[in-house]
Design a protein around this motif. Structure first.
Motif, PDB file in Angstrom:
ATOM      1  N   GLY A  97      24.859  44.743 -40.674  1.00 23.87           N
ATOM      2  CA  GLY A  97      25.775  43.891 -39.918  1.00 23.87           C
ATOM      3  C   GLY A  97      26.600  42.979 -40.813  1.00 23.87           C
ATOM      4  N   ALA A  98      27.591  42.331 -40.175  1.00 20.93           N
ATOM      5  CA  ALA A  98      28.438  41.391 -40.906  1.00 20.93           C
ATOM      6  C   ALA A  98      27.624  40.175 -41.339  1.00 20.93           C
ATOM      7  N   GLN A  99      26.624  39.825 -40.544  1.00 19.57           N
ATOM      8  CA  GLN A  99      25.837  38.632 -40.871  1.00 19.57           C
ATOM      9  C   GLN A  99      25.204  38.776 -42.255  1.00 19.57           C
ATOM     10  N   GLN A 100      24.631  39.945 -42.525  1.00 20.90           N
ATOM     11  CA  GLN A 100      24.036  40.134 -43.852  1.00 20.90           C
ATOM     12  C   GLN A 100      25.120  40.138 -44.936  1.00 20.90           C
ATOM     13  N   SER A 121      34.023  27.136 -36.035  1.00 24.77           N
ATOM     14  CA  SER A 121      33.834  28.431 -36.677  1.00 24.77           C
ATOM     15  C   SER A 121      32.594  29.119 -36.119  1.00 24.77           C
ATOM     16  N   TYR A 122      32.283  30.261 -36.681  1.00 25.33           N
ATOM     17  CA  TYR A 122      31.185  31.103 -36.191  1.00 25.33           C
ATOM     18  C   TYR A 122      29.834  30.439 -36.513  1.00 25.33           C
ATOM     19  N   PRO A 123      29.048  30.096 -35.464  1.00 19.80           N
ATOM     20  CA  PRO A 123      27.842  29.278 -35.680  1.00 19.80           C
ATOM     21  C   PRO A 123      26.831  29.842 -36.673  1.00 19.80           C
ATOM     22  N   SER A 148      36.594  32.126 -43.906  1.00 21.17           N
ATOM     23  CA  SER A 148      37.762  32.190 -43.048  1.00 21.17           C
ATOM     24  C   SER A 148      37.774  33.453 -42.194  1.00 21.17           C
ATOM     25  N   LEU A 149      38.377  33.360 -41.011  1.00 23.48           N
ATOM     26  CA  LEU A 149      38.463  34.512 -40.094  1.00 23.48           C
ATOM     27  C   LEU A 149      39.935  34.781 -39.788  1.00 23.48           C
ATOM     28  N   PRO A 150      40.677  35.316 -40.781  1.00 19.25           N
ATOM     29  CA  PRO A 150      42.128  35.395 -40.614  1.00 19.25           C
ATOM     30  C   PRO A 150      42.604  36.411 -39.567  1.00 19.25           C
ATOM     31  N   SER A 153      40.079  34.836 -35.072  1.00 18.78           N
ATOM     32  CA  SER A 153      39.055  33.808 -35.304  1.00 18.78           C
ATOM     33  C   SER A 153      38.048  33.762 -34.153  1.00 18.78           C
ATOM     34  N   ASN A 154      36.906  33.198 -34.448  1.00 17.73           N
ATOM     35  CA  ASN A 154      35.879  32.936 -33.453  1.00 17.73           C
ATOM     36  C   ASN A 154      35.566  31.444 -33.593  1.00 17.73           C
ATOM     37  N   PRO A 155      35.686  30.608 -32.593  1.00 14.99           N
ATOM     38  CA  PRO A 155      35.781  30.921 -31.163  1.00 14.99           C
ATOM     39  C   PRO A 155      37.179  31.032 -30.577  1.00 14.99           C
ATOM     40  N   GLU A 181      36.110  36.443 -46.412  1.00 16.03           N
ATOM     41  CA  GLU A 181      37.009  36.837 -45.319  1.00 16.03           C
ATOM     42  C   GLU A 181      36.192  37.568 -44.260  1.00 16.03           C
ATOM     43  N   ASP A 182      35.948  36.915 -43.137  1.00 19.40           N
ATOM     44  CA  ASP A 182      35.148  37.537 -42.078  1.00 19.40           C
ATOM     45  C   ASP A 182      36.090  38.244 -41.100  1.00 19.40           C
ATOM     46  N   ASP A 183      36.047  39.566 -41.158  1.00 13.95           N
ATOM     47  CA  ASP A 183      36.977  40.414 -40.414  1.00 13.95           C
ATOM     48  C   ASP A 183      36.295  41.021 -39.187  1.00 13.95           C
ATOM     49  N   ALA A 184      35.208  40.348 -38.701  1.00 14.85           N
ATOM     50  CA  ALA A 184      34.373  40.961 -37.655  1.00 14.85           C
ATOM     51  C   ALA A 184      35.163  41.377 -36.416  1.00 14.85           C
ATOM     52  N   TYR A 185      36.154  40.561 -36.044  1.00 13.42           N
ATOM     53  CA  TYR A 185      36.872  40.852 -34.793  1.00 13.42           C
ATOM     54  C   TYR A 185      38.153  41.663 -34.998  1.00 13.42           C
ATOM     55  N   GLU A 186      38.445  42.051 -36.244  1.00  9.65           N
ATOM     56  CA  GLU A 186      39.588  42.934 -36.482  1.00  9.65           C
ATOM     57  C   GLU A 186      39.358  44.181 -35.621  1.00  9.65           C
ATOM     58  N   GLY A 210      33.095  43.147 -42.947  1.00 15.69           N
ATOM     59  CA  GLY A 210      33.466  43.871 -41.718  1.00 15.69           C
ATOM     60  C   GLY A 210      32.232  44.372 -40.993  1.00 15.69           C
ATOM     61  N   THR A 211      32.446  44.926 -39.803  1.00 14.54           N
ATOM     62  CA  THR A 211      31.304  45.367 -38.988  1.00 14.54           C
ATOM     63  C   THR A 211      31.735  46.336 -37.892  1.00 14.54           C
ATOM     64  N   PHE A 212      30.808  47.125 -37.420  1.00 17.27           N
ATOM     65  CA  PHE A 212      31.035  47.964 -36.238  1.00 17.27           C
ATOM     66  C   PHE A 212      30.531  47.268 -34.968  1.00 17.27           C
ATOM     67  N   SER A 213      30.013  46.030 -35.106  1.00 13.19           N
ATOM     68  CA  SER A 213      29.343  45.384 -33.972  1.00 13.19           C
ATOM     69  C   SER A 213      30.259  45.095 -32.795  1.00 13.19           C
ATOM     70  N   LYS A 214      31.492  44.692 -33.065  1.00 13.92           N
ATOM     71  CA  LYS A 214      32.366  44.281 -31.964  1.00 13.92           C
ATOM     72  C   LYS A 214      33.187  45.452 -31.440  1.00 13.92           C
ATOM     73  N   THR A 215      33.440  46.439 -32.272  1.00 15.69           N
ATOM     74  CA  THR A 215      34.293  47.550 -31.858  1.00 15.69           C
ATOM     75  C   THR A 215      33.506  48.774 -31.407  1.00 15.69           C
ATOM     76  N   LEU A 220      23.436  48.980 -33.672  1.00 22.20           N
ATOM     77  CA  LEU A 220      23.279  49.825 -34.870  1.00 22.20           C
ATOM     78  C   LEU A 220      23.070  48.975 -36.118  1.00 22.20           C
ATOM     79  N   ARG A 221      23.561  47.726 -36.077  1.00 21.56           N
ATOM     80  CA  ARG A 221      23.472  46.801 -37.210  1.00 21.56           C
ATOM     81  C   ARG A 221      24.101  47.416 -38.473  1.00 21.56           C
ATOM     82  N   VAL A 222      25.322  47.844 -38.372  1.00 18.16           N
ATOM     83  CA  VAL A 222      26.003  48.347 -39.565  1.00 18.16           C
ATOM     84  C   VAL A 222      27.293  47.545 -39.799  1.00 18.16           C
TER      85      VAL A 222
HETATM   86  C1  LIG Z   1      32.795  35.961 -36.600  1.00 22.37           C
HETATM   87  C2  LIG Z   1      31.535  36.759 -36.645  1.00 22.37           C
HETATM   88  N1  LIG Z   1      31.122  37.230 -37.818  1.00 22.37           N
HETATM   89  C3  LIG Z   1      29.995  37.957 -37.925  1.00 22.37           C
HETATM   90  C4  LIG Z   1      29.219  38.235 -36.816  1.00 22.37           C
HETATM   91  C5  LIG Z   1      27.956  39.015 -36.997  1.00 22.37           C
HETATM   92  O1  LIG Z   1      28.203  40.353 -36.765  1.00 22.37           O
HETATM   93  P1  LIG Z   1      27.089  41.475 -36.970  1.00 22.37           P
HETATM   94  O2  LIG Z   1      26.557  41.780 -35.609  1.00 22.37           O
HETATM   95  O3  LIG Z   1      27.839  42.625 -37.538  1.00 22.37           O
HETATM   96  O4  LIG Z   1      26.062  40.944 -37.896  1.00 22.37           O
HETATM   97  C6  LIG Z   1      29.616  37.765 -35.567  1.00 22.37           C
HETATM   98  C7  LIG Z   1      28.793  38.037 -34.374  1.00 22.37           C
HETATM   99  O5  LIG Z   1      28.895  37.398 -33.361  1.00 22.37           O
HETATM  100  C8  LIG Z   1      30.805  37.002 -35.474  1.00 22.37           C
HETATM  101  O6  LIG Z   1      31.223  36.503 -34.314  1.00 22.37           O
END
Ligand SMILES: Cc1ncc(COP(=O)(O)O)c(C=O)c1O
Length: 370
Positions: A97-100, A121-123, A148-150, A153-155, A181-186, A210-215, A220-222
């Motif tokens: 995941g992006a978190q790791q 920002s992202y908690p 940064s979440l260019p 952004s979240n929230p 650069e957190d591109d999670a929501y791209e 980056g991550t597959f979590s939102k799209t 899967l946690r990838v």
């Molecule tokens: C901005 C942002 N980055 C990262 C993550 C973590 O994503 P992942 O599920 O890929 O670990 C989240 C999940 O809510 C998020 O909102």
């Protein structure tokens, strides 16, 4: 995240409330950042699962290299190249995941005593930086790291302008700092337009996440990390000491899934659905919560609402749960405490028919606050 049953001990009050809300039958939840489960391509993923599990080399069930599957890294590098960044598959690390990936970037950065972040920002990233002992600085301050979440952004669900991107990179350069650069929501921009990653303009200063979590799906946690080229080996050694490698089964399943053209179709379907839900929740909030100001997002899963009034989001959440709804209190997103009430409403996983009734419940809770 939303498992029923007994919660771990010692949660903070907001987490306690979130757990309570998740166990409440019939509650309409605007909490979480969860994708719409109706969008999970279950049939295609189960076909991909079977293909992966029966593949001759049994890679899905075997140990792999710490950097992850070459095919998956090639896919990720190609997507980034399509967006203007010069990235080789050998520079991509597949993560859990992006978190790791964010944690790995933090652990790999040469300095991490100060991290500059947006006012909201992202908690889980804020929590990570705080527990690592970093001081959170305003985004405009000189810092060792800039999180940064260019793209989205979240929230707030906003995209940075070209000018803001250039200013961020210039600040990082003059502070000799690095950017995460957190591109999670791209991929969730309602317009369908992808953005040029910061990585494309500052290859040696950016850790790209980056991550597959939102799209696709978070279960899967990838995710992935592209560190500055000269720090790839350092990041890889840290990845290996954490967990050897990302999950082989999830990676091979993804490789099989991405060979079909389902992912592109899914993106188009998802964008249309999330944009529709966003309009519904914004209209309901304007009607039932006119006292709160709303910022219109251009993508993502949530709406950020603010009030000039001083009140606790935690108290509002208690009242909301009593009325049968929940949300994420603004406190969790803030770099520094503020007495002003703010809340994040995540519409992504809420069925359309529940959106207005949920906002009506929230409005009753808001009025109960007095
Ligand atoms: C901005 C942002 N980055 C990262 C993550 C973590 O994503 P992942 O599920 O890929 O670990 C989240 C999940 O809510 C998020 O909102």
């Amino acid at each position: 995240m939303h498992e029923q049953g007994s919660a771990p001990r010692g949660l903070d009050p907001i987490d306690e409330l979130a757990r309570r809300a998740a166990d409440e039958v019939g509650l309409i939840s605007f909490a979480g950042g969860l994708p719409d489960p109706k969008l999970f391509p279950r049939r295609q993923l189960s076909d991909a699962f079977l293909e992966a599990i029966h593949a001759p080399g049994a890679a899905a069930l075997q140990y792999g290299w710490p950097e992850g599957s070459l095919e998956l890294r090639t896919w990720i590098a190609q997507r980034l190249r399509d967006r203007g960044a010069r990235v080789e598959p050998s520079e991509v690390i597949v993560t859990s995941g992006a978190q790791q990936a964010i944690a790995l970037a933090l652990a790999t950065a040469p300095r991490r005593d100060t991290v500059a972040v947006d006012e909201e920002s992202y908690p889980a990233a804020l929590e990570l930086f705080r527990t690592a002992g970093a001081t959170l600085m305003p985004a405009s301050a000189p810092a060792a790291l800039y999180y940064s979440l260019p793209s989205i952004s979240n929230p707030r669900g906003l995209r940075m302008s070209d000018g803001e991107r250039a200013a961020l990179l210039s600040r990082a350069r003059s502070a000799r700092g690095y950017v995460i650069e957190d591109d999670a929501y791209e991929g969730t921009a309602f317009s369908g337009k992808s953005s040029r990653p910061l990585l494309a303009d500052a290859r040696e200063r950016v850790f790209h996440v980056g991550t597959f979590s939102k799209t696709l799906c978070p279960g899967l946690r990838v995710g992935w990390l592209v560190p500055p080229s000269r720090l790839v080996q350092r990041a890889l050694r840290r990845k290996q000491t954490h967990d050897l490698q990302a999950n082989s089964l999830a990676q091979e399943l993804l490789v099989a899934y991405l060979k079909t053209d389902d992912f592109e179709r899914l993106q188009a379907r998802s964008r249309a659905r999330y944009a529709r839900k966003q309009r519904l929740v914004a209209a309901a909030a304007r009607k039932h919560l006119p006292e709160l100001s709303i910022e219109s997002p251009v993508g993502g899963f949530s709406l950020w609402l603010e009030s000039k009034r001083h009140a606790s989001g935690e108290a509002l959440l208690e009242a909301a749960i009593a009325e049968g709804t929940s949300f994420d209190p603004g406190e969790s997103f803030r770099r520094a405490p503020s007495p002003r009430l703010a809340l994040r409403l995540c519409y992504s996983a809420v069925p359309e028919a529940d959106i207005e009734p949920g906002i009506e419940r929230l409005s009753r809770a808001f009025r109960r606050l007095g």
